[in-house]
Design a protein around this motif. Structure first.
Motif, short mmCIF file in Angstrom:
data_model
loop_
_atom_site.label_atom_id
_atom_site.label_comp_id
_atom_site.label_asym_id
_atom_site.label_seq_id
_atom_site.Cartn_x
_atom_site.Cartn_y
_atom_site.Cartn_z
N GLN A 1 19.64 -10.77 19.08
CA GLN A 1 20.31 -9.47 18.96
C GLN A 1 19.34 -8.31 18.74
N ALA A 2 18.05 -8.58 18.76
CA ALA A 2 17.06 -7.55 18.40
C ALA A 2 17.01 -6.42 19.42
N SER A 3 16.58 -5.25 18.95
CA SER A 3 16.28 -4.12 19.83
C SER A 3 14.80 -4.17 20.19
N ASP A 4 14.50 -4.20 21.46
CA ASP A 4 13.12 -4.35 21.90
C ASP A 4 12.20 -3.25 21.37
N PHE A 5 11.03 -3.70 20.86
CA PHE A 5 9.85 -2.88 20.64
C PHE A 5 10.01 -1.81 19.56
N THR A 6 10.99 -1.98 18.66
CA THR A 6 10.87 -1.23 17.42
C THR A 6 9.65 -1.78 16.68
N VAL A 7 9.04 -0.99 15.83
CA VAL A 7 7.76 -1.38 15.23
C VAL A 7 7.73 -1.04 13.74
N ALA A 8 6.84 -1.72 13.05
CA ALA A 8 6.51 -1.39 11.66
C ALA A 8 5.08 -1.85 11.40
N VAL A 9 4.40 -1.15 10.52
CA VAL A 9 3.01 -1.47 10.19
C VAL A 9 2.89 -1.63 8.68
N GLU A 10 2.09 -2.62 8.28
CA GLU A 10 1.77 -2.85 6.87
C GLU A 10 0.26 -2.70 6.70
N GLU A 11 -0.14 -1.91 5.70
CA GLU A 11 -1.56 -1.72 5.42
C GLU A 11 -1.85 -2.12 3.97
N GLU A 12 -2.93 -2.87 3.78
CA GLU A 12 -3.33 -3.34 2.45
C GLU A 12 -4.54 -2.54 1.96
N PHE A 13 -4.49 -2.11 0.70
CA PHE A 13 -5.53 -1.29 0.11
C PHE A 13 -6.04 -1.92 -1.18
N ALA A 14 -7.34 -1.76 -1.42
CA ALA A 14 -7.93 -2.14 -2.70
C ALA A 14 -7.67 -1.05 -3.72
N LEU A 15 -7.34 -1.45 -4.96
CA LEU A 15 -7.21 -0.53 -6.08
C LEU A 15 -8.53 -0.51 -6.83
N LEU A 16 -9.08 0.68 -7.03
CA LEU A 16 -10.46 0.81 -7.50
C LEU A 16 -10.57 1.71 -8.72
N ASP A 17 -11.56 1.41 -9.55
CA ASP A 17 -12.01 2.36 -10.56
C ASP A 17 -12.71 3.50 -9.81
N PRO A 18 -12.28 4.75 -9.98
CA PRO A 18 -12.86 5.84 -9.18
C PRO A 18 -14.33 6.12 -9.45
N GLU A 19 -14.85 5.67 -10.58
CA GLU A 19 -16.26 5.89 -10.89
C GLU A 19 -17.14 4.74 -10.40
N THR A 20 -16.78 3.52 -10.74
CA THR A 20 -17.61 2.37 -10.38
C THR A 20 -17.25 1.78 -9.02
N VAL B 1 -2.66 -3.37 -3.14
CA VAL B 1 -1.33 -2.84 -2.91
C VAL B 1 -1.11 -2.75 -1.40
N GLU B 2 0.14 -2.96 -1.00
CA GLU B 2 0.49 -2.85 0.42
C GLU B 2 1.52 -1.76 0.60
N ILE B 3 1.33 -0.95 1.63
CA ILE B 3 2.33 0.05 2.01
C ILE B 3 2.85 -0.26 3.40
N LYS B 4 4.13 0.07 3.62
CA LYS B 4 4.80 -0.21 4.88
C LYS B 4 5.35 1.08 5.48
N THR B 5 5.30 1.17 6.80
CA THR B 5 5.88 2.34 7.44
C THR B 5 7.41 2.28 7.39
N GLY B 6 7.98 1.08 7.31
CA GLY B 6 9.40 0.92 7.56
C GLY B 6 9.64 0.87 9.05
N LEU B 7 10.86 0.52 9.43
CA LEU B 7 11.22 0.35 10.83
C LEU B 7 11.18 1.67 11.58
N LEU B 8 10.48 1.67 12.72
CA LEU B 8 10.38 2.84 13.58
C LEU B 8 10.91 2.50 14.96
N GLU B 9 11.65 3.40 15.54
CA GLU B 9 12.30 3.12 16.83
C GLU B 9 11.29 2.98 17.97
N THR B 10 10.19 3.74 17.90
CA THR B 10 9.17 3.66 18.94
C THR B 10 7.79 3.80 18.32
#
Length: 385
Positions: A21-40, A72-81
């Motif tokens: 039942q899926a709609s073709d070629f909707t997309v979402a992206v997940e990006e993973e980031f390191a959490l850092l001490d801003p000085e060290t 931490v990971e952030i997601k775009t959420g579902l995008l139509e194109t």
């Protein structure tokens, strides 16, 4: 039929129905980031604070934990194109950077942290990651890595498997252009993607999967894993491309995290365009070769070792070609479909990928610490890297 069998019967049946039942070629992206001490710029295990700070913001539904408390990971959420990806990815990065700055936390996105000690990291306390810890032990402890994942919806269960099968061929190319992790454990590894060597060589059911040919063949394998107690949840298939059993998407998981927003946007667009192009080939009866695992692994090693700077095997012709030329060939191949899904304006190769840029600076005499410092994502420079 016992309760366990009923559970995975239901999982597989509902997953198949979602694909049909899926709609073709909707997309979402997940990006993973390191959490850092801003000085060290050391990793800091403060994910729970970040999550709490996000609770009453618009970012909350699109922010999740990912194994260790210093990630931490952030997601775009579902995008139509795909056309919606650039704005969504920039918005999420900006929201995350603005969220963590008042907490005294910095961010970076490379496939590995260049010097962090994995033994100093803490796994977050969720049922999912506690289970992974129980199952994998040293394998999961060692996996302090950061990636970028692209979900592409594909209509039809057999068609989704055909797209996964075809994407196997181009996983090394996607890795080559995305490589961003030449440094780990405070050394120049000589690799362009140390992340891939750590993750895909350690985890079970990881790396390049078999070609299954049909949903039924894929389902038989998954049933065997459940029936024999090899897995107890579908995310324990850690392949570099997989049909996602919770969403009707093909998930492309091979790429290193990207310091540069522009590189991340281009990479996500290319991955989505490749999935759509393979689906189009399937629809039109255009042959897509199913190359042997041993040959794909040869290209995977070349991508890990040399990234975009080396050569990959053109498996259709049996010759080695520059990796950049191979990527240019793929971009030309996807162009007709890329225009239809909104990916065409984003399809460009960087002059040098993230690994090449870091390696070049290191050879010029910059320290690993200085190189990493220049890759930190801050609110005022989200789009600059």
């Amino acid at each position: 039929m016992d309760a366990t069998t009923t559970a995975y019967d239901t999982l597989l049946r509902e997953a198949r129905e979602r694909f049909e039942q899926a709609s073709d070629f909707t997309v979402a992206v997940e990006e993973e980031f390191a959490l850092l001490d801003p000085e060290t710029l050391d990793l800091v295990g403060r994910f729970e604070e970040v999550q709490a700070a996000a609770a009453d913001t618009g970012l909350a539904p699109n922010l999740v934990g990912e194994l260790i408390a210093s990630e931490v990971e952030i997601k775009t959420g579902l995008l139509e194109t795909v056309a919606g990806l650039p704005a969504a990815m920039q918005e999420r990065r900006a929201e995350l950077a603005a969220l963590v700055e008042p907490l005294g936390i910095a961010l970076a996105a490379t496939g590995t942290h260049p010097w962090a000690d994995w033994k100093a990291q803490r796994i977050i306390d969720t049922p999912h990651y506690r289970r992974n810890d129980e199952l994998l032990r040293y394998v999961v402890w060692r996996n302090n890595t950061f990636g970028l994942h692209v979900h592409v919806a594909v209509r039809g269960a057999d068609r989704a498997i055909a797209v996964c099968d075809g994407l196997r061929n181009v996983l090394p190319e996607l890795l080559a252009v995305s490589a961003s992790s030449p440094f780990v454990e405070a050394v120049d590894t000589g690799l362009h993607s140390a992340r891939t060597q750590i993750f895909t060589r350690f985890f079970p059911r990881c790396g390049i999967p078999d070609a299954y040919g049909s949903w039924d063949a894929f389902e038989r394998y998954v049933r065997l894993l459940y029936a024999t107690g090899s897995i107890d949840e579908p995310t324990q298939l850690w392949w570099s491309v997989r049909p996602h059993l919770a969403f009707p998407t093909v998930e492309i998981r091979i790429c290193d995290a990207q310091p540069s927003l522009a590189d991340a946007q281009a990479l996500a667009a290319l991955a989505a365009a490749l999935a759509a192009r393979i689906a189009r080939a399937h629809d039109e009866g255009e042959p897509v070769p199913l190359h042997p695992h041993r040959l794909l692994e040869e290209n995977m090693w070349r991508a890990i070792r040399y990234g975009l700077s080396g050569e990959l095997l053109d498996l259709d012709r049996g010759v080695a070609v520059p990796a950049r030329a191979r990527l240019e060939q793929l971009i030309a191949w996807v162009e007709p479909v890329a225009g239809e899904i909104g990916a065409a304006p984003l399809l460009a190769l960087p002059e040098r990928n993230a690994a090449e840029r870091q390696i070049a600076r290191y050879r010029e005499g910059a320290s690993i610490e200085d190189i990493y410092a220049d890759l930190v994502v801050r609110p005022a420079r989200v789009g600059e890297l």
